[in-house]
Motif scaffolding. Structure first.
Motif, PDB file in Angstrom:
ATOM      1  N   ARG A  40       0.846  -1.206   0.000  1.00 15.61           N
ATOM      2  CA  ARG A  40       0.000   0.000   0.000  1.00 15.61           C
ATOM      3  C   ARG A  40       0.878   1.252   0.000  1.00 15.61           C
ATOM      4  O   ARG A  40       0.583   2.228  -0.694  1.00 15.61           O
ATOM      5  CB  ARG A  40      -0.896  -0.057   1.238  1.00 15.61           C
ATOM      6  N   MET A  41       1.967   1.203   0.776  1.00 14.10           N
ATOM      7  CA  MET A  41       2.931   2.321   0.781  1.00 14.10           C
ATOM      8  C   MET A  41       3.497   2.512  -0.626  1.00 14.10           C
ATOM      9  O   MET A  41       3.661   3.638  -1.100  1.00 14.10           O
ATOM     10  CB  MET A  41       4.081   2.027   1.753  1.00 14.10           C
ATOM     11  N   ALA A  42       3.816   1.391  -1.255  1.00  6.06           N
ATOM     12  CA  ALA A  42       4.389   1.448  -2.608  1.00  6.06           C
ATOM     13  C   ALA A  42       3.359   1.972  -3.605  1.00  6.06           C
ATOM     14  O   ALA A  42       3.636   2.911  -4.369  1.00  6.06           O
ATOM     15  CB  ALA A  42       4.868   0.056  -3.020  1.00  6.06           C
ATOM     16  N   ASP A  43       2.167   1.399  -3.575  1.00  6.26           N
ATOM     17  CA  ASP A  43       1.129   1.788  -4.542  1.00  6.26           C
ATOM     18  C   ASP A  43       0.742   3.260  -4.398  1.00  6.26           C
ATOM     19  O   ASP A  43       0.310   3.898  -5.352  1.00  6.26           O
ATOM     20  CB  ASP A  43      -0.127   0.910  -4.365  1.00  6.26           C
ATOM     21  N   SER A  44       0.870   3.781  -3.184  1.00  7.18           N
ATOM     22  CA  SER A  44       0.526   5.188  -2.952  1.00  7.18           C
ATOM     23  C   SER A  44       1.641   6.134  -3.373  1.00  7.18           C
ATOM     24  O   SER A  44       1.490   7.349  -3.272  1.00  7.18           O
ATOM     25  CB  SER A  44       0.222   5.418  -1.472  1.00  7.18           C
ATOM     26  N   GLY A  45       2.773   5.552  -3.749  1.00  9.39           N
ATOM     27  CA  GLY A  45       3.908   6.377  -4.184  1.00  9.39           C
ATOM     28  C   GLY A  45       4.803   6.831  -3.050  1.00  9.39           C
ATOM     29  O   GLY A  45       5.833   7.470  -3.285  1.00  9.39           O
ATOM     30  N   PHE A  46       4.427   6.487  -1.789  1.00 13.37           N
ATOM     31  CA  PHE A  46       5.158   7.026  -0.632  1.00 13.37           C
ATOM     32  C   PHE A  46       6.621   6.579  -0.610  1.00 13.37           C
ATOM     33  O   PHE A  46       7.481   7.305  -0.121  1.00 13.37           O
ATOM     34  CB  PHE A  46       4.500   6.614   0.698  1.00 13.37           C
ATOM     35  N   LEU A  47       6.893   5.379  -1.125  1.00 17.42           N
ATOM     36  CA  LEU A  47       8.269   4.863  -1.027  1.00 17.42           C
ATOM     37  C   LEU A  47       9.228   5.593  -1.967  1.00 17.42           C
ATOM     38  O   LEU A  47      10.438   5.479  -1.837  1.00 17.42           O
ATOM     39  CB  LEU A  47       8.289   3.349  -1.267  1.00 17.42           C
ATOM     40  N   GLY A  48       8.642   6.354  -2.904  1.00 14.29           N
ATOM     41  CA  GLY A  48       9.492   7.196  -3.766  1.00 14.29           C
ATOM     42  C   GLY A  48       9.274   8.669  -3.461  1.00 14.29           C
ATOM     43  O   GLY A  48       9.483   9.529  -4.327  1.00 14.29           O
ATOM     44  N   ALA A  49       8.878   8.962  -2.226  1.00 18.37           N
ATOM     45  CA  ALA A  49       8.440  10.316  -1.874  1.00 18.37           C
ATOM     46  C   ALA A  49       9.432  11.400  -2.259  1.00 18.37           C
ATOM     47  O   ALA A  49       9.053  12.425  -2.833  1.00 18.37           O
ATOM     48  CB  ALA A  49       8.135  10.388  -0.373  1.00 18.37           C
ATOM     49  N   THR A  50      10.723  11.183  -1.955  1.00 12.73           N
ATOM     50  CA  THR A  50      11.706  12.249  -2.197  1.00 12.73           C
ATOM     51  C   THR A  50      12.547  11.989  -3.450  1.00 12.73           C
ATOM     52  O   THR A  50      13.451  12.764  -3.751  1.00 12.73           O
ATOM     53  CB  THR A  50      12.653  12.394  -0.992  1.00 12.73           C
ATOM     54  N   VAL A  51      12.242  10.904  -4.142  1.00  7.85           N
ATOM     55  CA  VAL A  51      12.978  10.607  -5.379  1.00  7.85           C
ATOM     56  C   VAL A  51      12.438  11.525  -6.484  1.00  7.85           C
ATOM     57  O   VAL A  51      11.216  11.702  -6.605  1.00  7.85           O
ATOM     58  CB  VAL A  51      12.789   9.117  -5.755  1.00  7.85           C
ATOM     59  N   PRO A  52      13.337  12.119  -7.287  1.00  5.62           N
ATOM     60  CA  PRO A  52      12.842  13.013  -8.342  1.00  5.62           C
ATOM     61  C   PRO A  52      11.875  12.304  -9.301  1.00  5.62           C
ATOM     62  O   PRO A  52      11.986  11.094  -9.529  1.00  5.62           O
ATOM     63  CB  PRO A  52      14.130  13.410  -9.075  1.00  5.62           C
TER      64      PRO A  52
END
Ligand SMILES: Cc1cc2nc3c(=O)[nH]c(=O)nc-3n(C[C@H](O)[C@H](O)[C@H](O)COP(=O)(O)OP(=O)(O)OC[C@H]3O[C@@H](n4cnc5c(N)ncnc54)[C@H](O)[C@@H]3O)c2cc1C
Length: 378
Positions: A40-52
């Motif tokens: 769910r963290m991944a699907d929400s985009g959170f795991l790439g939060a600070t990645v450009p």
């Protein structure tokens, strides 16, 4: 395709956190963060939060990332730890001054959460003095061979890739090691004070052959550049984690004090209880402002940001410890029982004074900054 606008991200985070919070006690008790939460963290985009964005991340600003960390951290410390380790310590570091080849090979998968990363620096005999590590590497033809034993590695139990630090007679370098590489052994750990669901493990490396292209930022850049950059990102995340825990404890404390009656009065009307509430309100406000200041300086790439981050991390984790301890106090017996969240918040807060550089390490760094900045000339 997830909506990358910061408003949409934070709205998603709040909705996710509302579902997560009631489950945090169970994750803590079972010492297990379910795969579905990670997904769910991944699907929400959170795991790439600070990645450009160009590498598949959300490209959040530091202040937006801080708010995301607070929202998730208030709901569940172990889930927030995934953000700190995977996103701040590893993905954000790789998004910096590393080779295009490394970025292409790892960043899109880390940003999307298709692969999970962990940060393997500490060893049984090398913690604050991490440079004194004994994990070794030698160059052999076109590979590096790693041997050693890492300890306290959050999410090593489920990670697909490990950012490993090793030394060659004092020259520390960093390597990306894929989980399935022969010679990698994972030994799950349990019985932690906090972050219990964070899949902590020891990582044993026996003759692990790492392709030369997986060397991060060159020979000898392991400590001075890679680890220090990672810890700089990680400390920012931990500073916000302190705000999250302190805010959660403040809400528990006030809610209880407003309802609990002793001696015919609500305990929130007793001045000694009010003092704890006043100190908590003040501490949380001050910690949040220090985190915001560090976030603004990060966005401006100000030279003051390193000291500001250390100050925010030190202050915020200290406040989190005090406020969560006072929350236990205000709740009395119920504060000592796992039927209420206060005891878990108290345990989680203590972890923040240990990780990403202990409070004593932060104090040493802050004192060095003070001595160079505030000593009068002449
Ligand atoms: C929940 C949790 C998760 C973790 N996750 C990770 C992870 O993902 N990856 C990873 O690599 N590590 C991880 N760690 C390890 C963590 O980084 C270390 O525990 C931390 O750096 C402290 O090292 P140590 O435990 O060896 O303590 P030590 O360094 O032995 O310190 C013991 C005490 O001595 C004090 N001390 C040490 N040196 C000095 C000094 N020069 N001046 C004053 N006081 C000093 C410390 O402040 C501390 O109070 C994790 C630890 C925990 C508890």
């Amino acid at each position: 395709m997830v909506d990358r606008s910061s408003d949409a991200v934070l709205e998603r985070a709040r909705a996710f956190a509302a579902e997560l919070a009631p489950r945090a006690a169970k994750f803590d008790r079972e010492e297990h963060l379910p795969r579905e939460v990670v997904e769910r963290m991944a699907d929400s985009g959170f795991l790439g939060a600070t990645v450009p964005v160009e590498w598949g991340g959300l490209g959040l600003t530091p202040l937006e990332y801080g708010e995301l960390t607070e929202v998730i951290g208030k709901a569940c410390a172990s889930t927030r730890a995934l953000l700190t380790v995977h996103t701040s310590l590893v993905a954000e570091t790789l998004a910096g001054r590393t080779s295009r080849r490394i970025k292409e090979k790892y960043l899109p998968d880390l940003a999307s959460g298709r692969r999970i990363a962990c940060f393997a620096l500490s060893e049984a005999d090398a913690g604050s003095d991490a440079e004194g590590m004994s994990t070794r590497y030698v160059k052999k033809d076109d590979v590096f061979v790693l041997d050693g034993h890492k300890k306290w590695i959050s999410f090593a139990g489920i990670a697909d890739v490990f950012l490993v630090f090793a030394t060659d007679n004092g020259t520390v370098s960093a390597f990306l090691v894929d989980r399935e590489t022969p010679g990698v052994e994972i030994r799950p750990m349990s019985g932690m004070l906090g972050n219990r669901a964070a899949h902590m493990a020891e990582v044993v490396l026996s003759g692990v052959e790492v392709p030369a292209e997986n060397l991060v930022s060159g020979i000898g850049a392991g400590f001075a550049f890679v680890a220090n950059t990672a810890l700089f990102h990680g400390r920012y995340s931990i500073a916000w984690a302190g705000v999250a825990l302190a805010q959660a404890a403040l809400e528990e404390m006030c809610t209880y004090a407003a309802r609990r009656v002793q001696f015919g009065s609500r305990i929130g009307s007793f001045q000694l209880v009010q003092r704890m509430i006043a100190d908590a309100v003040t501490g949380v406000s001050a910690a949040r402002e220090l985190c915001r200041r560090a976030g603004r300086l990060r966005a401006e790439r100000s030279p003051e940001v390193i000291a500001a981050t250390n100050i925010a991390k030190y202050f915020s984790s200290t406040v989190a410890c005090r406020v969560t301890s006072d929350a236990v106090q205000v709740l009395g017996g119920n504060g000592c029982w796992n039927g209420y969240p206060a005891e878990r918040l108290f345990r989680e807060a203590k972890i923040l004074e240990i990780i990403e550089g202990t409070s004593q390490v932060q104090q040493t760094l802050i004192a060095d900054f003070g001595l160079t900045t505030f000593t009068k000339k002449g």
